[in-house]
Design a protein around this motif. Structure first.
Motif, short mmCIF file in Angstrom:
data_model
loop_
_atom_site.label_atom_id
_atom_site.label_comp_id
_atom_site.label_asym_id
_atom_site.label_seq_id
_atom_site.Cartn_x
_atom_site.Cartn_y
_atom_site.Cartn_z
N VAL A 68 0.82 -1.21 0.00
CA VAL A 68 0.00 0.00 0.00
C VAL A 68 0.86 1.26 0.00
N ASP A 69 1.94 1.26 0.77
CA ASP A 69 2.79 2.46 0.85
C ASP A 69 3.36 2.84 -0.51
N LYS A 70 3.76 1.87 -1.28
CA LYS A 70 4.36 2.13 -2.59
C LYS A 70 3.34 2.02 -3.73
N GLN A 71 2.10 1.64 -3.39
CA GLN A 71 1.06 1.35 -4.38
C GLN A 71 1.64 0.47 -5.48
N ALA A 72 2.11 -0.69 -5.02
CA ALA A 72 2.76 -1.65 -5.92
C ALA A 72 2.26 -3.06 -5.62
N VAL A 73 2.43 -3.91 -6.61
CA VAL A 73 2.04 -5.31 -6.48
C VAL A 73 3.21 -6.18 -6.90
N ASP A 74 3.56 -7.13 -6.05
CA ASP A 74 4.54 -8.16 -6.43
C ASP A 74 3.78 -9.09 -7.36
N LEU A 75 3.93 -8.85 -8.66
CA LEU A 75 3.11 -9.54 -9.66
C LEU A 75 3.31 -11.06 -9.63
N GLU A 76 4.53 -11.51 -9.43
CA GLU A 76 4.78 -12.95 -9.39
C GLU A 76 4.06 -13.60 -8.21
N ALA A 77 4.18 -13.00 -7.05
CA ALA A 77 3.50 -13.54 -5.86
C ALA A 77 1.99 -13.47 -6.03
N PHE A 78 1.51 -12.38 -6.60
CA PHE A 78 0.08 -12.20 -6.83
C PHE A 78 -0.48 -13.28 -7.75
N ARG A 79 0.19 -13.50 -8.88
CA ARG A 79 -0.28 -14.50 -9.85
C ARG A 79 -0.13 -15.93 -9.30
N ASN A 80 0.94 -16.19 -8.57
CA ASN A 80 1.10 -17.52 -7.96
C ASN A 80 -0.04 -17.79 -6.97
N SER A 81 -0.37 -16.78 -6.19
CA SER A 81 -1.45 -16.92 -5.23
C SER A 81 -2.78 -17.14 -5.94
N GLU A 82 -3.00 -16.41 -7.02
CA GLU A 82 -4.23 -16.57 -7.79
C GLU A 82 -4.37 -18.01 -8.29
N THR A 83 -3.30 -18.56 -8.84
CA THR A 83 -3.31 -19.94 -9.32
C THR A 83 -3.56 -20.92 -8.18
N GLN A 84 -2.86 -20.71 -7.06
CA GLN A 84 -3.05 -21.59 -5.91
C GLN A 84 -4.49 -21.54 -5.41
#
Length: 158
Positions: free
Chosen positions: A122-138
């Motif tokens: 939230v502080d950087k308004q950023a998303v760790d895209l790899e972690a986000f997509r891995n979580s989505e798949t899981q």
């Protein structure tokens, strides 16, 4: 040789297993809560996913990003609480093993939702895209496993 004296005859044994109906009701409530939470969180996920796919995360307002992160955190709290409740449910004796597998899959699902929430900064308004997509798949894989296991357990419990 077992000796039973007259004073032991009136003692009731503590019930250590739920009836199939009690079990089905409790597990059904947790499954419904999971579905309701997913439906409530889905619009936030969709909004974030659209921004990520269009490479427009930087264009999203800070308030919108914060709202998404809060919705994800709220969902994680609900899922982790539900995982604890599911694990604590007393299953009928004939489905104890299947229940433990069900509870394990749900805990893994709750943990995967935590990983998605953690992928947002939230502080950087950023998303760790790899972690986000891995979580989505899981999450997608685990919710299917949960549904399959839930059907097995419910059919066997009744």
């Amino acid at each position: 040789m077992v000796i039973i004296n007259k004073t032991n005859r009136g003692i009731k044994m503590k019930k250590s297993f739920a009836t199939p109906q009690q079990y089905a009701l409790k597990v059904g409530e947790i499954a419904q809560l999971t579905e309701d939470t997913g439906e409530k969180t889905s619009p936030y996920f969709d909004k974030l996913d659209e921004a990520l796919q269009a490479d427009k995360l930087a264009d999203m307002s800070k308030a919108d990003f914060q709202e998404i992160a809060t919705a994800f955190d709220d969902a994680v709290d609900i899922y982790q609480d539900a995982a604890s409740n599911l694990s604590a449910v007393k299953a009928p004796a004939r489905v104890i093993g299947m229940h433990k597998a069900l509870a394990q899959v749900f805990q893994e699902y709750a943990d995967a939702t935590q990983a998605m929430a953690d992928a947002l900064d939230v502080d950087k308004q950023a998303v760790d895209l790899e972690a986000f997509r891995n979580s989505e798949t899981q999450q997608n894989d685990l919710i299917v496993k949960f549904g399959t296991q839930l059907r097995r357990v419910m059919m066997s419990a009744m």
